[in-house]
Every structure is written in C-alpha cells, then in structure tokens.
Design a protein around this motif. Structure first.
Motif, short mmCIF file in Angstrom:
data_model
loop_
_atom_site.label_atom_id
_atom_site.label_comp_id
_atom_site.label_asym_id
_atom_site.label_seq_id
_atom_site.Cartn_x
_atom_site.Cartn_y
_atom_site.Cartn_z
N LEU A 207 0.10 -1.07 0.14
CA LEU A 207 0.00 0.01 0.03
C LEU A 207 1.31 1.08 0.30
N SER A 208 0.52 2.72 -0.56
CA SER A 208 1.27 3.59 -0.21
C SER A 208 1.55 4.35 0.94
N ASP A 209 0.96 3.25 2.26
CA ASP A 209 1.82 3.96 3.24
C ASP A 209 2.80 3.06 3.55
N GLY A 210 3.64 2.02 2.83
CA GLY A 210 4.21 1.31 3.22
C GLY A 210 4.30 -0.26 3.41
N SER A 211 2.71 -0.75 4.03
CA SER A 211 3.05 -1.64 5.03
C SER A 211 2.43 -2.57 3.24
N LYS A 212 3.10 -3.94 3.65
CA LYS A 212 2.98 -5.18 2.60
C LYS A 212 2.40 -6.11 3.27
N THR A 213 1.14 -6.59 2.34
CA THR A 213 0.45 -7.72 2.76
C THR A 213 0.49 -9.06 1.64
N SER A 214 0.99 -10.68 2.45
CA SER A 214 0.98 -11.32 1.52
C SER A 214 0.33 -12.12 1.54
N PHE A 215 0.41 -12.94 1.76
CA PHE A 215 -0.08 -14.72 1.98
C PHE A 215 0.29 -15.49 3.23
N LYS A 216 1.46 -15.46 3.71
CA LYS A 216 1.79 -15.32 4.94
C LYS A 216 0.71 -14.40 5.83
N ASP A 217 -0.14 -13.41 5.88
CA ASP A 217 -1.10 -12.90 6.32
C ASP A 217 -2.03 -13.69 6.98
N ILE A 218 -1.90 -14.34 6.09
CA ILE A 218 -3.79 -15.41 6.24
C ILE A 218 -3.49 -16.72 6.32
N ILE A 219 -3.86 -17.27 7.31
CA ILE A 219 -3.22 -18.63 7.78
C ILE A 219 -4.66 -19.91 6.91
N ALA A 220 -5.31 -19.67 6.47
CA ALA A 220 -5.64 -20.18 5.81
C ALA A 220 -4.95 -20.28 4.33
N TYR A 221 -4.73 -19.62 3.88
CA TYR A 221 -3.50 -19.15 2.40
C TYR A 221 -2.50 -19.53 2.67
N ARG A 222 -1.79 -19.74 4.15
CA ARG A 222 -0.62 -20.25 4.76
C ARG A 222 -1.00 -22.13 4.17
N PHE A 223 -2.23 -22.41 4.91
CA PHE A 223 -2.82 -24.09 4.39
C PHE A 223 -2.71 -24.36 3.08
N VAL A 224 -3.59 -23.50 2.55
CA VAL A 224 -3.83 -23.75 1.01
C VAL A 224 -1.40 -24.33 0.43
N ILE A 225 -1.31 -23.54 0.55
CA ILE A 225 0.57 -23.00 -0.08
C ILE A 225 1.27 -24.86 0.78
N THR A 226 0.71 -25.17 1.96
CA THR A 226 1.47 -26.32 2.33
C THR A 226 0.81 -27.04 1.73
N THR A 227 -0.85 -27.74 1.54
CA THR A 227 -1.29 -28.67 0.84
C THR A 227 -0.58 -29.07 -0.28
N GLY A 228 -0.17 -27.66 -1.11
CA GLY A 228 0.54 -27.80 -2.23
C GLY A 228 1.31 -28.09 -2.38
N VAL A 229 2.20 -27.92 -1.15
CA VAL A 229 3.24 -28.65 -0.93
C VAL A 229 3.26 -29.85 -1.02
N ILE A 230 2.75 -30.12 -0.26
CA ILE A 230 2.48 -31.53 0.34
C ILE A 230 2.85 -32.03 -0.76
N GLY A 231 1.73 -31.90 -1.60
CA GLY A 231 1.09 -32.98 -2.92
C GLY A 231 2.12 -32.41 -3.81
N PHE A 232 3.00 -31.66 -3.76
CA PHE A 232 3.81 -31.68 -4.60
C PHE A 232 5.15 -32.44 -4.87
#
Length: 175
Positions: free
Chosen positions: A37-62
């Motif tokens: 954002l313009s104030d310098g704050s950054k948001t990524s998948f790491k900020d949402i626990i469910a998104y971390r779970f999505v990426i973890t399941t993808g990595v385990i499946g991979f």
C-alpha cells in the motif's frame, strides 16, 4: 488385459505429471500473491492462515507426486510393480487427495468471506479506491491459486481411482 494394464499405467504417469505441474503452479501463484500500500505496509499470503494452509497442502502434494513419479515411469517402462507399491499408491493417493480437498475448501471459503467483508468495509469509506483495488486483486489471486489447486485435487482423485483399480487387479478382483 495387458492392453488395459498398459493404458492404466500410461494414464497414471500422465496424471502424475499433470498433478506435479498443476500443484507447482498453484504454489507459485499463491507464494507471489502480495501487495504494498501507499503507506508502505505489505500484505502477503503469510498474513492469512488459510492461505498458508493452501500453500502447505500444495507443497505436500507436490512432494508426494515427485516421490511417486519415478515409480510411475518404471511401471510404464517395465510393466512391473514392487510388491508394496499398490498398497502405498492406494492409501497415499487417497490421503493426499483428501488433504488437497481440505486446502481447496479452506482457500475458497476464506477468500469468499474476506472479499465480502472487504467490500462492505470499502463501501462505508470513500477515497480508498487504490487500497480496494489492490486488496480485491490480492483476493482474486487467492481464488486463482485455489482454483489451480482444485485442478490438482481432481487429478489426484482420478489417480486415487486408478490406484484402486491397480490394487484390485493385483488381488484378483478384476479378471
């Protein structure tokens, strides 16, 4: 019967390759999902626990699919299986399939809820168009990554069915 066995082996190999590519794509899309954002704050998948779970399941499946790929190639080339492999395929494919399904459910549900909440918040405030568009774009990429993961789940579910057929053929249930 040999022709059926060969077609199942070829289908298994092709689906394992598709699953590997699809899961890698899902992980990459989710891992690159961020905004600043313009104030310098950054948001990524790491900020949402469910998104971390999505990426973890993808990595385990991979990782699981990467482990299974050499065995699938060996099976196509030689038409022989190790004794324990049909059982491992049977249970492993089912477990990974269910795990991917939970990742898909979590990703879609959280994205839908967050999008609804975010849109109601931005409706109450004026002058936040940049933040709204970046946030909605971030959530849309979450939808895309989860949709790609859903395609990986479908491939893994089909593999689960094929591993059931392989296991049952080995035990003598078909023919």
């Amino acid at each position: 019967m040999a022709n059926s066995k060969k077609s199942i082996a070829n289908s298994t190999l092709v689906l394992r390759i598709f699953t590997l590519i699809i899961l890698a794509a899902s992980v990459v899309v989710m891992a690159t999902d961020n905004f600043k954002l313009s104030d310098g704050s950054k948001t990524s998948f790491k900020d949402i626990i469910a998104y971390r779970f999505v990426i973890t399941t993808g990595v385990i499946g991979f990782v699981y699919t990467t482990l299974q790929l050499p065995f699938a190639i060996y099976y196509v080339c030689t038409e022989k299986r190790l004794d324990c492999l049909p059982e491992f395929d049977f249970y492993g494919d089912k477990i990974i399939s269910f795990l991917l399904a939970t990742g898909v459910g979590a990703g879609f549900a959280v994205t839908h809820e967050l999008k609804r909440i975010i849109q109601s918040i931005f409706d109450d405030y004026e002058g936040l168009d940049e933040q709204e568009s970046k946030t909605i774009s971030f959530l849309n990429r979450g939808y895309i990554a989860t949709g790609i993961l859903f395609a990986g789940f479908i491939c893994m579910a089909i593999l689960s069915i094929l591993s059931s057929i392989n296991r049952n053929e080995r035990k003598g249930f078909f023919g």
